[in-house]
Design a protein around this motif. Structure first.
Motif, mmCIF file in Angstrom:
data_model
loop_
_atom_site.group_PDB
_atom_site.id
_atom_site.type_symbol
_atom_site.label_atom_id
_atom_site.label_comp_id
_atom_site.label_asym_id
_atom_site.label_seq_id
_atom_site.Cartn_x
_atom_site.Cartn_y
_atom_site.Cartn_z
ATOM 1 N N SER A 215 0.765 -1.198 -0.047
ATOM 2 C CA SER A 215 0.284 0.262 -0.465
ATOM 3 C C SER A 215 0.991 0.947 0.426
ATOM 4 N N ALA A 216 2.249 1.510 0.630
ATOM 5 C CA ALA A 216 3.151 2.256 0.729
ATOM 6 C C ALA A 216 3.525 2.784 -0.431
ATOM 7 N N TYR A 217 3.895 1.334 -1.269
ATOM 8 C CA TYR A 217 4.553 2.021 -1.879
ATOM 9 C C TYR A 217 3.109 2.500 -3.221
ATOM 10 N N ALA A 218 2.372 1.594 -3.477
ATOM 11 C CA ALA A 218 1.080 2.484 -4.472
ATOM 12 C C ALA A 218 1.175 3.920 -4.315
ATOM 13 N N ARG A 219 1.044 3.971 -3.091
ATOM 14 C CA ARG A 219 0.327 5.773 -2.515
ATOM 15 C C ARG A 219 2.005 6.500 -2.861
ATOM 16 N N LEU A 220 2.869 6.282 -2.896
ATOM 17 C CA LEU A 220 4.185 6.847 -2.856
ATOM 18 C C LEU A 220 4.587 6.614 -4.900
ATOM 19 N N LEU A 221 4.427 5.685 -5.367
ATOM 20 C CA LEU A 221 4.484 6.021 -6.776
ATOM 21 C C LEU A 221 3.017 6.440 -7.087
ATOM 22 N N GLN A 222 1.905 6.983 -6.996
ATOM 23 C CA GLN A 222 0.476 8.273 -7.167
ATOM 24 C C GLN A 222 1.439 9.464 -7.041
ATOM 25 N N SER A 223 1.976 9.646 -5.996
ATOM 26 C CA SER A 223 1.965 10.921 -5.383
ATOM 27 C C SER A 223 3.615 11.433 -7.138
ATOM 28 N N ILE A 224 4.635 10.174 -7.297
ATOM 29 C CA ILE A 224 5.558 10.859 -8.188
ATOM 30 C C ILE A 224 4.779 10.789 -9.182
ATOM 31 N N GLN A 225 4.310 10.498 -9.508
ATOM 32 C CA GLN A 225 3.647 10.416 -10.813
ATOM 33 C C GLN A 225 2.363 11.486 -10.886
ATOM 34 N N ARG A 226 2.015 12.694 -10.059
ATOM 35 C CA ARG A 226 1.163 13.061 -10.054
ATOM 36 C C ARG A 226 1.655 14.820 -9.668
ATOM 37 N N ILE A 227 2.599 14.584 -9.854
ATOM 38 C CA ILE A 227 3.826 16.118 -8.998
ATOM 39 C C ILE A 227 4.656 15.480 -10.886
ATOM 40 N N ILE A 228 5.012 14.343 -11.303
ATOM 41 C CA ILE A 228 5.794 14.944 -12.570
ATOM 42 C C ILE A 228 4.707 15.465 -13.842
ATOM 43 N N SER A 229 3.533 14.868 -13.913
ATOM 44 C CA SER A 229 2.785 15.749 -14.548
ATOM 45 C C SER A 229 1.887 16.821 -14.370
ATOM 46 N N GLN A 230 2.000 16.572 -13.127
ATOM 47 C CA GLN A 230 1.408 18.461 -12.820
ATOM 48 C C GLN A 230 2.380 19.093 -12.728
ATOM 49 N N GLU A 231 3.885 18.861 -12.383
ATOM 50 C CA GLU A 231 4.684 20.218 -12.711
ATOM 51 C C GLU A 231 5.432 20.367 -13.373
ATOM 52 N N GLY A 232 5.144 19.503 -14.885
ATOM 53 C CA GLY A 232 5.620 20.038 -16.007
ATOM 54 C C GLY A 232 7.157 19.635 -16.522
ATOM 55 N N PHE A 233 7.190 17.810 -15.581
ATOM 56 C CA PHE A 233 8.303 17.101 -16.292
ATOM 57 C C PHE A 233 8.406 16.034 -16.887
ATOM 58 N N ASP A 234 7.264 16.022 -17.157
ATOM 59 C CA ASP A 234 6.344 14.883 -18.539
ATOM 60 C C ASP A 234 7.438 14.900 -19.286
ATOM 61 N N GLY A 235 8.252 14.352 -20.156
ATOM 62 C CA GLY A 235 9.655 14.819 -21.571
ATOM 63 C C GLY A 235 8.231 14.654 -22.727
ATOM 64 N N SER A 236 7.187 13.473 -22.049
ATOM 65 C CA SER A 236 6.475 12.801 -23.445
ATOM 66 C C SER A 236 5.014 13.641 -23.912
ATOM 67 N N ASP A 237 5.182 14.595 -22.999
ATOM 68 C CA ASP A 237 3.613 15.890 -22.964
ATOM 69 C C ASP A 237 4.844 17.647 -22.890
ATOM 70 N N PRO A 238 4.810 18.253 -23.760
ATOM 71 C CA PRO A 238 5.740 19.725 -24.261
ATOM 72 C C PRO A 238 4.772 20.454 -22.969
ATOM 73 N N GLN A 239 5.586 21.266 -21.937
ATOM 74 C CA GLN A 239 5.274 22.219 -21.226
ATOM 75 C C GLN A 239 5.654 23.537 -22.126
ATOM 76 N N LYS A 240 5.232 24.316 -21.414
ATOM 77 C CA LYS A 240 5.217 25.737 -22.135
ATOM 78 C C LYS A 240 6.016 26.289 -20.591
ATOM 79 N N LYS A 241 6.181 25.718 -19.599
ATOM 80 C CA LYS A 241 6.938 26.433 -18.692
ATOM 81 C C LYS A 241 8.941 25.950 -18.907
#
Length: 342
Positions: free
Chosen positions: A140-166
């Protein structure tokens, strides 16, 4: 993905962990710190203070002067046939500056710590805020950690497959003591844990997230507590770089004259190699670390030119046995008990 095997008491691995985060602060990277035993805010307060260039030169000058005086004292003990041999370079980065240097006796200023964006994951807060969850036979702890990392990567513009303007930046991820009992995993308690592949699945998904994002990750794991070595082999294969720290605290090597100048050994198990199916192997096997008054240094370990006459025959045999553990780079000294080694 940098995988660090903790020393038994976790003193030096925590220091290496903080060095990684401190470099991110100085470079202006975003930080994601995950822990189950210490709040990430407290970890950030304990980061070492960066040394300015002139301060670092002064520190190097003081240490060089001390080393020169030690060399002068040792010159009387060295046999005449060894004196003209070229001196071995102790540190791989003596003359080249790479990255930044830090003073472990001082803490980083709060203003500098607040200048970067910190994303924290403290397991006890996460478990208390949401109901228990378990997905695909993963902890359960690992699953929560993965979800949190994935959320930060997508919301903060670190996703390399999704070009960001920032503006492009780098996310530094630090996960402390993964696999320990505090994470709810039992790989350290039992030879046949309940979720045998939980840690492996976590690293497999995490590696996929790192591959498609602008991020780098360091993980410390209490490898000496994991009884099933097959799990460690799988974890090693899923990591890019694997480094182990072996502290001399509480071991026989602490009183061994061979290691009197060092506090532990550094084992480089795996080095990443780009565009290749096989991993690179370090050409320098004999690395040791020591914690000086202000600096934490990793140096090449080499044998002393000769043993003192006051050392007993039994301890000389112990030293010879210890010397056999070193790599061939230290084999210039005769370390066999019966035959000479050249």
């Amino acid at each position: 993905l940098v995988f660090t095997e903790e020393d038994k008491y976790g003193l030096y691995s925590d220091l290496l962990f903080k060095y990684f985060l401190a470099e991110g602060v100085v470079c202006g990277h975003d930080l994601f710190v995950a822990s189950a035993k210490e709040h990430p805010d407290n970890i950030l307060k304990e980061l070492p203070a960066p040394l300015l260039d002139d301060t670092y030169r002064k520190e190097l000058g003081d240490e060089a002067a001390a080393a020169k005086s030690e060399d002068f004292q040792d010159s009387m003990k060295i046999a005449w046939r060894y004196q003209n041999l070229p001196k071995m370079e102790a540190s791989p980065t003596t003359y080249t500056k790479f990255g930044h240097y830090y003073d472990v006796s001082k803490k980083m200023s709060p203003e500098l710590c607040q200048s970067v964006k910190l994303h924290s994951f403290y397991l006890h807060e996460e478990l208390s805020s949401e109901p228990k969850m378990k997905t695909c036979n993963m902890n359960s702890a690992y699953a929560r950690l993965l979800q949190s990392i994935q959320r930060i990567i997508s919301q903060e513009g670190f996703d390399g497959s999704d070009p960001q303007k920032k503006q492009r930046n780098v996310l530094r991820i630090g996960i402390q003591s993964l696999g320990s009992v505090l994470w709810g995993d039992d790989v350290c308690c039992s030879y046949t844990p309940e979720d045998t592949h939980s840690l492996t699945k976590f690293l497999y998904v995490l590696r996929g997230l790192l591959r498609k994002s602008l991020s780098a990750c360091i993980i410390t794991v209490p490898a000496h507590l994991i009884q099933n070595k097959a799990i460690m082999e799988r974890v090693t294969n899923l990591s890019d770089m694997v480094v182990g720290l072996e502290s001399f605290i509480g071991s026989e090597r602490e009183t061994n004259p061979l290691y009197k100048d060092y506090h532990g050994l550094v084992h480089v198990h795996q080095i990443p190699r780009l565009n290749s199916l096989i991993c690179d192997v370090s050409d320098t096997k004999d690395l040791a670390f020591r914690l000086k008054r202000k600096l934490f240094t990793i140096e090449r370990l080499h044998l002393p030119p000769d043993l003192s006459d006051t050392v007993s025959r039994a301890s000389k045999q112990d030293l010879a046995g210890s010397a056999k553990l070193l790599s061939s780079g230290c084999g210039a000294m005769a370390i066999g008990k019966k035959h000479l080694d050249f």
